[in-house]
Write a protein that holds these residues in place. Sequence first.
Motif, PDB file in Angstrom:
ATOM      1  N   ASP A  68       0.802  -1.228   0.000  1.00 37.98           N
ATOM      2  CA  ASP A  68       0.000   0.000   0.000  1.00 37.98           C
ATOM      3  C   ASP A  68       0.832   1.272   0.000  1.00 37.98           C
ATOM      4  O   ASP A  68       0.475   2.261   0.624  1.00 37.98           O
ATOM      5  N   HIS A  69       1.961   1.245  -0.695  1.00 37.09           N
ATOM      6  CA  HIS A  69       2.776   2.445  -0.858  1.00 37.09           C
ATOM      7  C   HIS A  69       2.292   3.226  -2.062  1.00 37.09           C
ATOM      8  O   HIS A  69       1.821   2.642  -3.042  1.00 37.09           O
ATOM      9  N   GLU A  70       2.430   4.534  -1.987  1.00 34.20           N
ATOM     10  CA  GLU A  70       2.210   5.360  -3.165  1.00 34.20           C
ATOM     11  C   GLU A  70       3.467   5.216  -4.015  1.00 34.20           C
ATOM     12  O   GLU A  70       4.574   5.494  -3.549  1.00 34.20           O
ATOM     13  N   VAL A  71       3.302   4.756  -5.250  1.00 33.59           N
ATOM     14  CA  VAL A  71       4.450   4.410  -6.089  1.00 33.59           C
ATOM     15  C   VAL A  71       4.393   5.156  -7.418  1.00 33.59           C
ATOM     16  O   VAL A  71       3.358   5.184  -8.072  1.00 33.59           O
ATOM     17  N   VAL A  72       5.526   5.746  -7.774  1.00 33.77           N
ATOM     18  CA  VAL A  72       5.693   6.344  -9.091  1.00 33.77           C
ATOM     19  C   VAL A  72       6.800   5.563  -9.793  1.00 33.77           C
ATOM     20  O   VAL A  72       7.932   5.526  -9.319  1.00 33.77           O
ATOM     21  N   LEU A  73       6.447   4.920 -10.897  1.00 35.63           N
ATOM     22  CA  LEU A  73       7.387   4.139 -11.698  1.00 35.63           C
ATOM     23  C   LEU A  73       7.682   4.948 -12.952  1.00 35.63           C
ATOM     24  O   LEU A  73       6.780   5.234 -13.733  1.00 35.63           O
ATOM     25  N   THR A  74       8.954   5.333 -13.126  1.00 38.37           N
ATOM     26  CA  THR A  74       9.310   6.226 -14.225  1.00 38.37           C
ATOM     27  C   THR A  74      10.528   5.725 -14.977  1.00 38.37           C
ATOM     28  O   THR A  74      11.596   5.544 -14.390  1.00 38.37           O
TER      29      THR A  74
ATOM     30  N   ASP B  45      11.781  15.678  -8.777  1.00 38.31           N
ATOM     31  CA  ASP B  45      12.582  16.114  -7.634  1.00 38.31           C
ATOM     32  C   ASP B  45      12.667  14.949  -6.658  1.00 38.31           C
ATOM     33  O   ASP B  45      11.647  14.517  -6.113  1.00 38.31           O
ATOM     34  N   PHE B  46      13.870  14.434  -6.446  1.00 36.57           N
ATOM     35  CA  PHE B  46      14.051  13.301  -5.541  1.00 36.57           C
ATOM     36  C   PHE B  46      13.553  13.623  -4.135  1.00 36.57           C
ATOM     37  O   PHE B  46      13.095  12.739  -3.418  1.00 36.57           O
ATOM     38  N   PHE B  47      13.619  14.883  -3.748  1.00 33.04           N
ATOM     39  CA  PHE B  47      13.200  15.275  -2.402  1.00 33.04           C
ATOM     40  C   PHE B  47      11.690  15.153  -2.199  1.00 33.04           C
ATOM     41  O   PHE B  47      11.214  15.225  -1.074  1.00 33.04           O
ATOM     42  N   ASP B  48      10.930  14.959  -3.270  1.00 33.54           N
ATOM     43  CA  ASP B  48       9.478  14.746  -3.159  1.00 33.54           C
ATOM     44  C   ASP B  48       9.142  13.336  -2.676  1.00 33.54           C
ATOM     45  O   ASP B  48       7.979  13.036  -2.416  1.00 33.54           O
ATOM     46  N   TYR B  49      10.156  12.473  -2.575  1.00 37.30           N
ATOM     47  CA  TYR B  49       9.932  11.060  -2.246  1.00 37.30           C
ATOM     48  C   TYR B  49      10.666  10.667  -0.970  1.00 37.30           C
ATOM     49  O   TYR B  49      11.726  11.203  -0.664  1.00 37.30           O
ATOM     50  N   ASP B  50      10.086   9.696  -0.280  1.00 38.66           N
ATOM     51  CA  ASP B  50      10.693   9.177   0.944  1.00 38.66           C
ATOM     52  C   ASP B  50      11.651   8.032   0.640  1.00 38.66           C
ATOM     53  O   ASP B  50      12.654   7.861   1.317  1.00 38.66           O
ATOM     54  N   LEU B  51      11.321   7.239  -0.354  1.00 32.72           N
ATOM     55  CA  LEU B  51      12.102   6.059  -0.724  1.00 32.72           C
ATOM     56  C   LEU B  51      12.277   6.062  -2.242  1.00 32.72           C
ATOM     57  O   LEU B  51      11.290   6.084  -2.979  1.00 32.72           O
TER      58      LEU B  51
ATOM     59  N   THR C 186      12.727  -5.954  -1.473  1.00 36.92           N
ATOM     60  CA  THR C 186      11.889  -4.757  -1.405  1.00 36.92           C
ATOM     61  C   THR C 186      10.971  -4.835  -0.189  1.00 36.92           C
ATOM     62  O   THR C 186      10.859  -3.876   0.585  1.00 36.92           O
ATOM     63  N   LYS C 187      10.334  -5.960   0.001  1.00 36.50           N
ATOM     64  CA  LYS C 187       9.435  -6.126   1.148  1.00 36.50           C
ATOM     65  C   LYS C 187      10.198  -6.048   2.471  1.00 36.50           C
ATOM     66  O   LYS C 187       9.691  -5.521   3.462  1.00 36.50           O
ATOM     67  N   GLY C 188      11.426  -6.553   2.482  1.00 35.17           N
ATOM     68  CA  GLY C 188      12.256  -6.457   3.683  1.00 35.17           C
ATOM     69  C   GLY C 188      12.567  -5.012   4.033  1.00 35.17           C
ATOM     70  O   GLY C 188      12.550  -4.625   5.207  1.00 35.17           O
ATOM     71  N   ILE C 189      12.855  -4.213   3.033  1.00 33.03           N
ATOM     72  CA  ILE C 189      13.120  -2.790   3.271  1.00 33.03           C
ATOM     73  C   ILE C 189      11.880  -2.104   3.806  1.00 33.03           C
ATOM     74  O   ILE C 189      11.949  -1.304   4.744  1.00 33.03           O
ATOM     75  N   ILE C 190      10.739  -2.424   3.244  1.00 32.32           N
ATOM     76  CA  ILE C 190       9.489  -1.825   3.712  1.00 32.32           C
ATOM     77  C   ILE C 190       9.253  -2.190   5.171  1.00 32.32           C
ATOM     78  O   ILE C 190       8.894  -1.319   5.990  1.00 32.32           O
ATOM     79  N   ARG C 191       9.449  -3.457   5.514  1.00 30.56           N
ATOM     80  CA  ARG C 191       9.269  -3.874   6.920  1.00 30.56           C
ATOM     81  C   ARG C 191      10.241  -3.137   7.838  1.00 30.56           C
ATOM     82  O   ARG C 191       9.860  -2.666   8.914  1.00 30.56           O
ATOM     83  N   ALA C 192      11.481  -3.017   7.423  1.00 27.87           N
ATOM     84  CA  ALA C 192      12.485  -2.331   8.237  1.00 27.87           C
ATOM     85  C   ALA C 192      12.118  -0.859   8.428  1.00 27.87           C
ATOM     86  O   ALA C 192      12.212  -0.339   9.541  1.00 27.87           O
ATOM     87  N   LEU C 193      11.709  -0.199   7.361  1.00 28.01           N
ATOM     88  CA  LEU C 193      11.355   1.214   7.470  1.00 28.01           C
ATOM     89  C   LEU C 193      10.084   1.404   8.277  1.00 28.01           C
ATOM     90  O   LEU C 193       9.961   2.388   9.010  1.00 28.01           O
ATOM     91  N   SER C 194       9.144   0.478   8.183  1.00 23.87           N
ATOM     92  CA  SER C 194       7.914   0.561   8.987  1.00 23.87           C
ATOM     93  C   SER C 194       8.237   0.450  10.469  1.00 23.87           C
ATOM     94  O   SER C 194       7.566   1.074  11.299  1.00 23.87           O
ATOM     95  N   GLY C 195       9.257  -0.317  10.799  1.00 26.37           N
ATOM     96  CA  GLY C 195       9.673  -0.477  12.199  1.00 26.37           C
ATOM     97  C   GLY C 195      10.325   0.766  12.769  1.00 26.37           C
ATOM     98  O   GLY C 195      10.426   0.925  13.979  1.00 26.37           O
ATOM     99  N   LEU C 196      10.755   1.693  11.895  1.00 27.12           N
ATOM    100  CA  LEU C 196      11.398   2.922  12.358  1.00 27.12           C
ATOM    101  C   LEU C 196      10.401   3.974  12.771  1.00 27.12           C
ATOM    102  O   LEU C 196      10.744   4.925  13.449  1.00 27.12           O
ATOM    103  N   LYS C 197       9.157   3.813  12.358  1.00 25.23           N
ATOM    104  CA  LYS C 197       8.141   4.867  12.630  1.00 25.23           C
ATOM    105  C   LYS C 197       7.457   4.650  13.947  1.00 25.23           C
ATOM    106  O   LYS C 197       7.374   3.691  14.540  1.00 25.23           O
TER     107      LYS C 197
END
Length: 181
Positions: free
Chosen positions: A29-35, A44-50, A170-181
Amino acid sequence: MKSLILYDSLGGNTEKVAQQISDALKESDHEVVLTKLKSEIDLDFFDYDLVFTGSPVIDWLPTKQMMEFIKKTLKSYASQGKIIPSSPILPGKYAVCFCTYAGPHIGKNEAVPMTMWLRSFFEHIGFAVLDRWHIVGQFNKETEMNTKGRLGDIIGRPNEQDLRVVSDRTKGIIRALSGLK
């Protein structure tokens, strides 16, 4: 979390990986822009968290188009004062650099400089680089290199197993980042 996948692809290998990353992010359920990188692109990279940024390896580096875009972006950020001495890490800004490579001569070591090059860009702008991924991908024109190179038979790669690893990472990174919040 807002995620960007920016990639260049010449024969379709890097595009397969980028799509796999996108699919894994969407499952979470991430907002994703594939370009896919084009000659004229405004982002602008600063518009994104990941941010996931990838390219095929061409002579140990990203594609010329990717290098030109990154250099232009770096110059623009510098002129805006967004690059400051000692490159402090910005909270909540993360990147992953990835590539596809065939490594006919020296294997994975042909790919490492490319992801290090991209990593340096992200570190200059204050992103924490979480990982660098090197994914085997077949040559689309030089078929002999697909079977006689250092990596052995790489026809059909990245294959299902390679893409499953990308999804799991990718899913591992998402889990790790979710644990930081």
